[in-house]
Design a protein around this motif. Sequence first.
Motif, PDB file in Angstrom:
ATOM      1  N   GLU A 193     -32.565  15.661  -7.565  1.00 52.15           N
ATOM      2  CA  GLU A 193     -31.364  14.966  -7.096  1.00 52.15           C
ATOM      3  C   GLU A 193     -31.717  13.814  -6.147  1.00 52.15           C
ATOM      4  N   GLU A 194     -32.831  13.930  -5.406  1.00 52.21           N
ATOM      5  CA  GLU A 194     -33.280  12.845  -4.531  1.00 52.21           C
ATOM      6  C   GLU A 194     -33.794  11.674  -5.361  1.00 52.21           C
ATOM      7  N   LEU A 195     -34.559  11.981  -6.400  1.00 53.97           N
ATOM      8  CA  LEU A 195     -35.064  10.937  -7.297  1.00 53.97           C
ATOM      9  C   LEU A 195     -33.899  10.198  -7.944  1.00 53.97           C
ATOM     10  N   ASP A 196     -32.902  10.931  -8.395  1.00 56.55           N
ATOM     11  CA  ASP A 196     -31.726  10.322  -9.009  1.00 56.55           C
ATOM     12  C   ASP A 196     -31.006   9.411  -8.005  1.00 56.55           C
ATOM     13  N   ALA A 197     -30.841   9.860  -6.781  1.00 53.03           N
ATOM     14  CA  ALA A 197     -30.166   9.052  -5.752  1.00 53.03           C
ATOM     15  C   ALA A 197     -30.976   7.795  -5.426  1.00 53.03           C
ATOM     16  N   LEU A 198     -32.295   7.914  -5.369  1.00 52.86           N
ATOM     17  CA  LEU A 198     -33.152   6.750  -5.113  1.00 52.86           C
ATOM     18  C   LEU A 198     -33.025   5.728  -6.238  1.00 52.86           C
ATOM     19  N   LYS A 199     -33.007   6.202  -7.473  1.00 51.27           N
ATOM     20  CA  LYS A 199     -32.869   5.280  -8.612  1.00 51.27           C
ATOM     21  C   LYS A 199     -31.517   4.573  -8.591  1.00 51.27           C
ATOM     22  N   LYS A 200     -30.467   5.280  -8.205  1.00 49.64           N
ATOM     23  CA  LYS A 200     -29.143   4.647  -8.103  1.00 49.64           C
ATOM     24  C   LYS A 200     -29.134   3.592  -7.006  1.00 49.64           C
ATOM     25  N   LEU A 201     -29.773   3.882  -5.877  1.00 46.03           N
ATOM     26  CA  LEU A 201     -29.854   2.901  -4.799  1.00 46.03           C
ATOM     27  C   LEU A 201     -30.654   1.688  -5.255  1.00 46.03           C
ATOM     28  N   ARG A 202     -31.744   1.915  -5.967  1.00 45.67           N
ATOM     29  CA  ARG A 202     -32.567   0.800  -6.465  1.00 45.67           C
ATOM     30  C   ARG A 202     -31.753  -0.081  -7.417  1.00 45.67           C
ATOM     31  N   THR A 203     -30.964   0.540  -8.287  1.00 44.13           N
ATOM     32  CA  THR A 203     -30.110  -0.222  -9.207  1.00 44.13           C
ATOM     33  C   THR A 203     -29.103  -1.064  -8.435  1.00 44.13           C
ATOM     34  N   LEU A 204     -28.484  -0.465  -7.419  1.00 43.81           N
ATOM     35  CA  LEU A 204     -27.522  -1.179  -6.588  1.00 43.81           C
ATOM     36  C   LEU A 204     -28.173  -2.377  -5.907  1.00 43.81           C
ATOM     37  N   LEU A 205     -29.313  -2.155  -5.246  1.00 46.19           N
ATOM     38  CA  LEU A 205     -29.987  -3.243  -4.538  1.00 46.19           C
ATOM     39  C   LEU A 205     -30.462  -4.317  -5.507  1.00 46.19           C
ATOM     40  N   GLY A 206     -30.910  -3.914  -6.684  1.00 49.14           N
ATOM     41  CA  GLY A 206     -31.340  -4.892  -7.690  1.00 49.14           C
ATOM     42  C   GLY A 206     -30.188  -5.782  -8.122  1.00 49.14           C
ATOM     43  N   ARG A 207     -29.060  -5.170  -8.376  1.00 47.87           N
ATOM     44  CA  ARG A 207     -27.868  -5.927  -8.787  1.00 47.87           C
ATOM     45  C   ARG A 207     -27.435  -6.873  -7.668  1.00 47.87           C
ATOM     46  N   MET A 208     -27.460  -6.383  -6.438  1.00 48.55           N
ATOM     47  CA  MET A 208     -27.052  -7.213  -5.312  1.00 48.55           C
ATOM     48  C   MET A 208     -28.028  -8.367  -5.094  1.00 48.55           C
TER      49      MET A 208
END
Length: 193
Positions: free
Chosen positions: A50-65
């Motif tokens: 679940e931590e890996l999944d949350a990190l990947k979601k944050l990375r996607t968000l920051l990448g988009r931003m």
Amino acid sequence: MDLLWTDFLNSMWHDWRGSGRSEDRLEKPAWLERFTATWNLNAPLPLQPEELDALKKLRTLLGRMAENVVAGFLLHPDDLQQLNQAMARSPVTRQLVRTDGKYRLELVPLRQDWVHAMADIAASFALTLAEGDDGRIRICDNPHCRWVFIDSTRNRSKRFCDDKLCGNLMKVRRFRARKQSSDHAESGRGQKE
């Protein structure tokens, strides 16, 4: 110049030479150990799913931003809300400390985990925007690389993450394309005569 958020964002590696290979370094224990040590993140390893999944979601968000900032677009309110939520998930207290004869205010996390690490990563990106450095955010012009970096040049003209690697590679490719185009034009003229 690496920042916490750029180092994190670049954990999704693409072969800059164009082979099509890529790797998600968040799934590499050795990379995670280096990352947490470099940035003094007191987050337990190995990662839980679940931590890996949350990190990947944050990375996607920051990448988009980051892509929106580079393109000159305003950040979407939903993205700002998600970024603010990531920062708010880890409460901190303030503490005055004296080091080398000087006082400094420190933010001390109430938790030492990946939630706090993600809040620090999100805050690192937010600080870049808040300090007005958003005009220095770049994405490497090598379409196979796409490395995110901060342009620290005075005139803000840096186009490649590394001038010796990506910069030279793209220069050679442009030269070869011009040469091939010129060779085709020359061979076409020889046949018409």
